[in-house]
Design an enzyme around this catalytic site. Sequence first.
Site, short mmCIF file in Angstrom:
data_model
loop_
_atom_site.label_atom_id
_atom_site.label_comp_id
_atom_site.label_asym_id
_atom_site.label_seq_id
_atom_site.Cartn_x
_atom_site.Cartn_y
_atom_site.Cartn_z
N GLY A 69 0.79 3.73 1.17
CA GLY A 69 -0.10 3.42 0.05
C GLY A 69 -1.15 2.40 0.42
O GLY A 69 -1.00 1.21 0.16
N THR A 70 -2.21 2.85 1.01
CA THR A 70 -3.27 1.94 1.41
C THR A 70 -4.46 2.77 1.84
O THR A 70 -4.42 4.00 1.77
CB THR A 70 -2.80 1.06 2.58
OG1 THR A 70 -3.79 0.10 2.85
CG2 THR A 70 -2.61 1.89 3.83
N THR A 71 -5.54 2.10 2.25
CA THR A 71 -6.61 2.82 2.94
C THR A 71 -7.04 1.97 4.12
O THR A 71 -7.41 0.81 3.94
CB THR A 71 -7.84 3.01 2.03
OG1 THR A 71 -7.43 3.52 0.79
CG2 THR A 71 -8.82 3.96 2.68
#
Lengths: 275, 383
Positions: A69-71
Site C-alpha cells: 500500500g504505497t506509491t
Amino acid sequence: MALFDVSGFNSDLRAWILPSTQVPVLDRANNYSFGSKFQEFAVPPGVDPSGFLESCSSDGGVRIEMDHGTTTLAFKFRHGVIVAVDSRASSGRYISSTYYDKVIEINPYLLGTMSGSAADCMYWERLLAKECRLYRLRNNQRISVAAASKLLCNMMLGYRGMGLSVGSMICGWDKEGPGLYYVDENGTRLSGRMFSTGSGNSYAYGVMDSGYREDLTVEEAYDLGCRAIAHATHRDAYSGGVVNMYHMQKDGWIKVCKQDVSELLHRYRKEKLRV
Amino acid sequence: MALQDICNFQTIFEDNRRTEYPAVPHGKRIASNYVSGLPFSSSTNLFYFYIPVAEYLDQSPIQFGQISTVQSSSAISSEDSFLTSSSLPTCLPFASSQSVPLPFPMAHGTTTLAFMFQGGVMAAADTRSSCSGLVACPASQKILPIHSHLVGLTSGTSADCALWKRILARELRLYQLRYGRRLSTRGAAKLLSHMLHPFKGTELCVAATLCGWDGGEADDGEAGPGGHGETTKSQMTEQKNFADSPSEKVSLAEAQSFPFSQQCFSKKKINLSGPDLFYVCSDGTRLQGMLFSVGSGSPYAYSILDQGVHWGLEVDEATSIAREAVYRATYRDAYSGNCTDIFHITSKGWTRRNREDLKEEYYREKERRRRERRKRQDVTLSE
C-alpha cells in the site's frame, strides 16, 4: 565482531576467546556465501510458514492480503536516476503515519525504496546496508548496484513463500553508470529504465509514461516525478502525505525536495485552469 | 413490438392488477396512474422474457458443478406465465444461492472513459475483448449508441452489456413514443439501475457509463420540479395530457417541506438541458460525475485525465486527452489494446471519430524516441 572476521584473526586464539558455538573463520559468511550456509535467522523446527501461508490464500476462505500500500517510483534518464516516494504508512484502514520515510540511504551512492510491509523492508534493507559496508571493507571498492540488488534478492529467496512482503527498488551509480533494479519478495529481480511499485503504481505509470523522455532536463524530471506521485495519491487511498524525492548523480545522491501532496495538486489544478 | 405494446395496453393493464412486482423498489406505484405509463408497465414483458432463462438454470447443458434442486422445479412447474412471473422472486434467490462456480475468474478487462466539458461529453474506449488470457476479439465495440443523444460505454461481461443496452434502448424508445420527448440521461440511468436491481447477487456483471445530452426539445423548462423526484414520473409533470394529481401532491409537499427547494427547482430547470454523465453498475451503484473511467486499465487512464481535464477544454484538446489516456492504459494493461473509439456527444447528437489503431501510435512514439536519442548522440559526439 566484524573486525575479527575482516582482519583474519588467528583462529586458535579466536576459539579460545570466543564461545565455542561461534562460527570458525573459514566458514564465516561473506558476500559470496551470504545466506547459503546459514540463514540470517533460522525458522524454528516444526513450524512451516509457507504451508500455513498457502492455506491463507484461498478465495472465499481465510485470506491474508499482502498488498503493497504505497506509491514509489524511479526512472533513469540522461542525468541520473530520479527516485520519488510518497509517505503514507497504513495498517489496514488506519493511517499509522503520514510522514514515513520510505527511502533508505544505504550509502552515499546507493538508495533503496520500500513498499509492502514496513517492518520487512526496514529490516532487510538495513541488513543489505550492513552487507554493502562489509563488502566495501573487505574488497576496498564499492559494491555495484547489480551485486547489491542480487544480495537482497538472495535474502528474499531464502525466505520465499514464508510471508515476507517487500517491493523494493535499488538505485545507484556505479562503474557502469546509473543502475536501477526492482527486487520483490518472490525473488523477482529486474533491471529497467522505469519502475513504479505499490498500490498506486498504475496511476503513476500513466503519468510517467506520458511525460517521460530520455533527454529530460533535470527540472523537468523533478516535475515529472512529483506529478506522478501526486496524481497517484489523488486516486489511491493508501498513498498520501508528502513526496520525498532523491536525485542519484554521478558523485552520489542528493535529496531534492519534500513537498506536500495537496499543495502540489492545488498548484497543478491552477495551472490547468490558467492554460 | 413497441406498437403492439402501446395498442394492447388494456390487456397489460389487466396483468398489472394480477401480478406483483417482485424485488423492484417501485416507490409510489398508483394503479390509476397507468394511463400516464409507469416506467415498469412493460416490465411484465421483461419478466416474460426472462422466465425461460430461470428454467434453464436447472437444465444447463454446461455443468459447472450445479446442484439440481428439487425445490426449484416445483416452483416452475406451472406453465402459466403470469404465475411464474409472480413466483419469480422465489426463483431468483435460488439461482444465486446455488452459487454455481464460474469456469474462470472474470475481470473487467477493458479501458473505457468519459468526461464532461464545455463542448459536451467525450467518450473513449479500447476495442479488445479478452476471455481469460485470450484476446477473443480485437475489434469489438464498447461504445454503443442508445439513441441519437445518448451513448453507453460498457464494461464487464460483453454479453450482459450488449443485452442490457438493447433493453435500455427499447425502453427509451417506448418512452419517446409515449411522451413525445427523450428521457434524460439521469432518467435513463435510474431506469437501468432499477432494471438491474433484481439481478443483484447473481453473476450478472454490467458496469455502464451513460453519456448524453438532455433537453433541447419543445416542452422544456416548464413549471414544476425537474429531475428531483425519485422516478421519471416527476419529469412527466411537464406534460399536460393526463390527470397528475398524485404527482402534483408530491411536488407540492416537497416544496413545502423544504423552503429553499424553490430555488433548487428553478436551478434544476435551467440545468435540464446540457451534457450529463452517469455511471451505473449491476451491484447497484449509480453515480453522477464529471469524469469516469472503468475497467482494468482505468488507473492508468485516471492519472492522465486528472492531469488534463477541466471544464474549459476545447474539443480538439479534449479529443487528444481522451486518446492519450486510452493509449497509456493500453500501453500498460494487458487486457486493453488494439484500437480506440472516440465519441463526442453534443446538442446535435453523437459523432464518432474513425477507429484508430493504437499500434501506429506505439510505433510513432518509438520512432520519436529513437530520433531524440540519435539527436542526443550527435550532440555528444560533436562536443
